[in-house]
Design a protein around this motif. Structure first.
Motif, PDB file in Angstrom:
ATOM      1  N   LEU A 138      -0.921  14.191 -11.049  1.00 44.37           N
ATOM      2  CA  LEU A 138      -1.179  14.206 -12.498  1.00 44.37           C
ATOM      3  C   LEU A 138      -1.762  12.871 -12.962  1.00 44.37           C
ATOM      4  CD1 LEU A 138      -0.917  15.796 -15.153  1.00 44.37           C
ATOM      5  CD2 LEU A 138       1.323  14.733 -15.454  1.00 44.37           C
ATOM      6  N   ASP A 139      -1.275  11.766 -12.369  1.00 44.75           N
ATOM      7  CA  ASP A 139      -1.825  10.452 -12.736  1.00 44.75           C
ATOM      8  C   ASP A 139      -3.321  10.423 -12.477  1.00 44.75           C
ATOM      9  OD1 ASP A 139       0.728   9.527 -13.342  1.00 44.75           O
ATOM     10  OD2 ASP A 139       1.083   8.814 -11.291  1.00 44.75           O
ATOM     11  N   ILE A 140      -3.694  10.905 -11.307  1.00 52.21           N
ATOM     12  CA  ILE A 140      -5.114  10.842 -10.914  1.00 52.21           C
ATOM     13  C   ILE A 140      -5.953  11.796 -11.763  1.00 52.21           C
ATOM     14  CG2 ILE A 140      -6.718  11.258  -9.005  1.00 52.21           C
ATOM     15  CD1 ILE A 140      -4.297  10.380  -7.160  1.00 52.21           C
ATOM     16  N   ILE A 141      -5.424  13.007 -11.978  1.00 53.22           N
ATOM     17  CA  ILE A 141      -6.173  13.984 -12.790  1.00 53.22           C
ATOM     18  C   ILE A 141      -6.361  13.460 -14.220  1.00 53.22           C
ATOM     19  CG2 ILE A 141      -6.020  16.277 -13.876  1.00 53.22           C
ATOM     20  CD1 ILE A 141      -4.700  17.248 -11.254  1.00 53.22           C
ATOM     21  N   SER A 142      -5.299  12.892 -14.775  1.00 50.66           N
ATOM     22  CA  SER A 142      -5.413  12.383 -16.156  1.00 50.66           C
ATOM     23  C   SER A 142      -6.460  11.276 -16.230  1.00 50.66           C
ATOM     24  CB  SER A 142      -4.061  11.864 -16.644  1.00 50.66           C
ATOM     25  OG  SER A 142      -3.763  10.613 -16.056  1.00 50.66           O
ATOM     26  N   SER A 143      -6.497  10.451 -15.209  1.00 49.72           N
ATOM     27  CA  SER A 143      -7.466   9.346 -15.183  1.00 49.72           C
ATOM     28  C   SER A 143      -8.897   9.890 -15.178  1.00 49.72           C
ATOM     29  CB  SER A 143      -7.216   8.500 -13.927  1.00 49.72           C
ATOM     30  OG  SER A 143      -7.961   7.312 -13.999  1.00 49.72           O
ATOM     31  N   LEU A 144      -9.147  10.893 -14.351  1.00 54.02           N
ATOM     32  CA  LEU A 144     -10.501  11.431 -14.226  1.00 54.02           C
ATOM     33  C   LEU A 144     -10.901  12.213 -15.483  1.00 54.02           C
ATOM     34  CD1 LEU A 144     -10.494  12.546 -10.476  1.00 54.02           C
ATOM     35  CD2 LEU A 144     -11.096  10.338 -11.456  1.00 54.02           C
ATOM     36  N   VAL A 145      -9.935  12.955 -16.049  1.00 63.14           N
ATOM     37  CA  VAL A 145     -10.231  13.697 -17.290  1.00 63.14           C
ATOM     38  C   VAL A 145     -10.552  12.711 -18.412  1.00 63.14           C
ATOM     39  CG1 VAL A 145      -9.226  15.172 -19.081  1.00 63.14           C
ATOM     40  CG2 VAL A 145      -8.913  15.745 -16.673  1.00 63.14           C
ATOM     41  N   LYS A 146      -9.755  11.648 -18.490  1.00 62.66           N
ATOM     42  CA  LYS A 146     -10.049  10.621 -19.496  1.00 62.66           C
ATOM     43  C   LYS A 146     -11.454  10.060 -19.292  1.00 62.66           C
ATOM     44  CE  LYS A 146      -5.446   8.860 -20.673  1.00 62.66           C
ATOM     45  NZ  LYS A 146      -4.558   7.685 -20.643  1.00 62.66           N
ATOM     46  N   LEU A 196       0.833  -1.207   0.000  1.00 57.80           N
ATOM     47  CA  LEU A 196       0.000   0.000   0.000  1.00 57.80           C
ATOM     48  C   LEU A 196       0.866   1.254   0.000  1.00 57.80           C
ATOM     49  CD1 LEU A 196      -2.863  -1.034   2.448  1.00 57.80           C
ATOM     50  CD2 LEU A 196      -2.972  -0.817  -0.050  1.00 57.80           C
ATOM     51  N   LYS A 197       1.940   1.225   0.798  1.00 57.50           N
ATOM     52  CA  LYS A 197       2.816   2.409   0.863  1.00 57.50           C
ATOM     53  C   LYS A 197       3.470   2.680  -0.505  1.00 57.50           C
ATOM     54  CE  LYS A 197       6.477   4.558   3.607  1.00 57.50           C
ATOM     55  NZ  LYS A 197       7.059   5.184   2.422  1.00 57.50           N
ATOM     56  N   ASN A 198       3.965   1.617  -1.121  1.00 55.50           N
ATOM     57  CA  ASN A 198       4.597   1.793  -2.433  1.00 55.50           C
ATOM     58  C   ASN A 198       3.606   2.346  -3.460  1.00 55.50           C
ATOM     59  OD1 ASN A 198       7.115   0.967  -1.660  1.00 55.50           O
ATOM     60  ND2 ASN A 198       6.779  -1.188  -2.198  1.00 55.50           N
ATOM     61  N   THR A 199       2.385   1.852  -3.390  1.00 53.12           N
ATOM     62  CA  THR A 199       1.347   2.328  -4.312  1.00 53.12           C
ATOM     63  C   THR A 199       1.098   3.814  -4.097  1.00 53.12           C
ATOM     64  OG1 THR A 199       0.278   0.172  -4.362  1.00 53.12           O
ATOM     65  CG2 THR A 199      -1.077   2.058  -4.995  1.00 53.12           C
ATOM     66  N   ALA A 200       0.857   4.187  -2.838  1.00 53.97           N
ATOM     67  CA  ALA A 200       0.518   5.587  -2.530  1.00 53.97           C
ATOM     68  C   ALA A 200       1.690   6.519  -2.845  1.00 53.97           C
ATOM     69  CB  ALA A 200       0.122   5.704  -1.067  1.00 53.97           C
ATOM     70  N   ASP A 201       2.897   6.091  -2.557  1.00 55.18           N
ATOM     71  CA  ASP A 201       4.052   6.952  -2.780  1.00 55.18           C
ATOM     72  C   ASP A 201       4.312   7.176  -4.263  1.00 55.18           C
ATOM     73  OD1 ASP A 201       4.376   7.145  -0.125  1.00 55.18           O
ATOM     74  OD2 ASP A 201       6.100   5.781   0.040  1.00 55.18           O
ATOM     75  N   PHE A 202       3.998   6.178  -5.063  1.00 55.21           N
ATOM     76  CA  PHE A 202       4.376   6.245  -6.475  1.00 55.21           C
ATOM     77  C   PHE A 202       3.426   7.092  -7.314  1.00 55.21           C
ATOM     78  CE2 PHE A 202       5.210   4.512 -10.754  1.00 55.21           C
ATOM     79  CZ  PHE A 202       6.581   4.713 -10.775  1.00 55.21           C
ATOM     80  N   LEU A 203       2.111   7.061  -6.962  1.00 59.78           N
ATOM     81  CA  LEU A 203       1.121   7.790  -7.769  1.00 59.78           C
ATOM     82  C   LEU A 203       1.270   9.291  -7.572  1.00 59.78           C
ATOM     83  CD1 LEU A 203      -2.173   5.713  -7.392  1.00 59.78           C
ATOM     84  CD2 LEU A 203      -0.802   6.023  -9.455  1.00 59.78           C
ATOM     85  N   THR A 204       1.175  10.047  -8.682  1.00 60.63           N
ATOM     86  CA  THR A 204       1.239  11.503  -8.575  1.00 60.63           C
ATOM     87  C   THR A 204      -0.166  12.088  -8.797  1.00 60.63           C
ATOM     88  OG1 THR A 204       1.594  11.828 -10.923  1.00 60.63           O
ATOM     89  CG2 THR A 204       3.560  11.489  -9.558  1.00 60.63           C
TER      90      THR A 204
END
Lengths: 248, 258
Positions: free
Chosen positions: B195-203, B185-193
């Motif tokens: 921009l990754d989340i915004i791009s996903s939602l915009v898509k 979980l820590k590796n997942t949370a630390d790695f995502l930026t």
């Protein structure tokens, strides 16, 4: 009240209307007859603006319909479609009260429902059907619901497109009588499209026959049988012999 | 030779005409956005149909995809002694690409087809004409609520899909591949930026717009009869899927090109 002048409409190479002239006086019930594919439905769809004519003038109360305010224009009309055209996803009462639940004629929901139930009663349906979906009704009941929807907002002009198609003779007679009664009591101007001669005799004040894209004959229903027009005679007698080709 | 040129010309003209029709349709749909009357009931109904009822298919698609992705990354990574990157690659893969694209394609299959079939059936049974005679604009009543609802609800579906997909990878990673749960979980949370989340939602929003628009467009353009309804439904899904994949490439390029 409704006047069509030199109306033309073609679909590709198929010229359906080739100069239709027709006058429907206020409060009259005009029935348009003619064989399949002669442009009867196209004619009323042109008046309603569902189809744009290629040329010609359509006037309602002397005003060109293309210059009229669209919403105000349509608010004067009611229409019974051939297949009912009821909205599958809405219960019967909301179909009937559709116009009263939105737009310029909007009423409170309870009042709209009361009016819908009253109109359903007027066409011989009990309040039990109000909450059913259209798919749960027989063909005759759907026609009646369509009729109730057409008259729900007390329109000045009502169009009936093949009102008895697909109904048994008894139910067709019931619908014909209802249309005649409603048009008379509302004082509405009506145009009915049909090739059912029983409907013509039950509903019409005047008759117009469409053939080859034009009005072949028009006049009072009382003179229809003695018109002397071979095309009309063949049509009303349903004869295969005559000037109208049986195979089209 | 002249026949070939004529065929190419006719195809090109046909394509341009189709693009023109679609552009006009988009313009007309958007023009109703700020012009009353509005139909909140139809909008709410579309939100539930497109959003709530798509949750099971979105959830299952994302769960299995996340799990399979973890297995593939582990297997591939082991060739380079890089098995430890499973949490990071699952997260980035789900959020940037697989979450939005797979949710978009599932919505194209479920929602686009259903909208196209419904509107095409309404057209062939004269219900669209009936709407007009009842002083109700079909674009305003049928198209706008569906397109708006899909555009707004798809980012939520994509967000849920992303989370469930990452959870699928987490389940496989911790239960099957032996990863430590907290470290995963820590590796997942630390790695995502961000921009990754915004791009996903915009898509998600763009894909939702495309999916609903294609359903409405092909439904409204439907020919008569059962064959016309079938053709409209098929064409809408094919067009939506292709446009979603093309839009995905363009958006990825826009967000992440170096």
């Amino acid at each position: 009240m409704i006047r069509l002048t030199d109306l033309h409409k073609s679909f590709g190479n198929n010229a359906v209307l080739r100069g239709v002239d027709l006058h429907v006086p206020k409060g009259e019930s005009m029935v348009v007859i003619g064989g399949s594919g002669t442009g009867k439905s196209v004619l009323i769809k042109c008046i309603l603006g569902l189809i744009t004519p290629d040329s010609g003038v359509i006037e309602v109360d002397g005003q060109d319909v293309t210059e009229a305010d669209r919403d105000a224009f349509l608010a004067r009309f009611g229409m019974l479609f051939q297949g009912g055209a009821l909205f599958d996803s809405l219960p019967v009462w909301q179909n009937v009260a559709f116009r009263l639940l939105r737009g310029s004629l909007k009423r409170p929901k309870s009042e709209a429902r009361e009016i819908a139930i009253e109109k359903l009663r007027r066409v011989g349906l009990s309040s039990d059907v109000a909450d059913r979906l259209p798919a749960e009704l027989s063909g005759g009941m759907q026609k009646r619901v369509g009729l109730a929807r057409a008259i729900a907002a007390n329109p000045e002009i009502i169009f009936f497109d093949e009102p008895t198609t697909g109904l048994d003779p008894i139910m067709a007679g019931v619908i014909n009588d209802l249309i005649r009664e409603i048009v008379t009591e509302m004082g509405a101007t009506a145009i009915t499209i049909t090739h059912d001669m029983a409907s013509v005799r039950a509903i019409a004040d005047d008759v117009a026959m469409l053939h080859a894209g034009k009005v072949r004959w028009s006049g009072p229903v009382s003179k229809m049988d003695d018109s002397g027009d071979p095309y009309l005679h063949q049509f009303i007698t349903g004869s295969a012999e005559g000037p109208i080709e049986a195979i089209r | 030779m002249s026949r070939l040129l004529a065929a190419i010309g006719a195809t090109t003209l046909g394509l341009l005409a189709a693009i023109g029709r679609l552009a006009l349709f988009v313009g007309e749909t958007l023009s109703h956005l700020f012009r009353p009357p509005f139909y909140p009931r139809e909008f709410g109904h579309a939100l539930i149909q497109i959003g709530y009822f798509s949750l099971p298919v979105v959830g299952l698609t994302a769960l299995f995809t996340g799990g399979a992705l973890a297995l593939q990354i582990y297997a591939g990574g082991s060739r380079f002694d890089a098995q430890a990157v499973v949490p990071q690659i699952v997260a980035i893969g789900m959020v940037r690409e697989l979450g939005p694209v797979l949710v978009g394609l599932m919505i194209a299959a479920r929602v686009t087809s259903s909208i196209a079939a419904e509107i095409a059936t309404m057209k062939v049974t004269e219900q669209i004409d009936a709407l007009v005679t009842l002083s109700t604009h079909p674009m305003k009543y049928l198209t706008l609520p569906r397109v708006l609802a899909a555009t707004l609800v798809m980012p939520v579906l994509v967000g849920i899909g992303d989370i469930i997909g990452i959870f699928g990878g987490y389940l496989v990673g911790t239960e099957r591949l032996g990863f430590n749960a907290a470290a995963y979980l820590k590796n997942t949370a630390d790695f995502l930026t961000r921009l990754d989340i915004i791009s996903s939602l915009v898509k998600g929003a763009v894909f939702g717009f495309i999916a609903a628009l294609m359903g409405c467009y092909y439904g409204m353009q439907s020919d008569r009869g059962a064959m016309g309804v079938g053709r409209a439904t098929k064409s809408s899904v094919v067009a939506a899927a292709i446009l979603i994949l093309a839009a995905n490439f363009i958006l990825t390029e826009a967000f992440f090109s170096a």
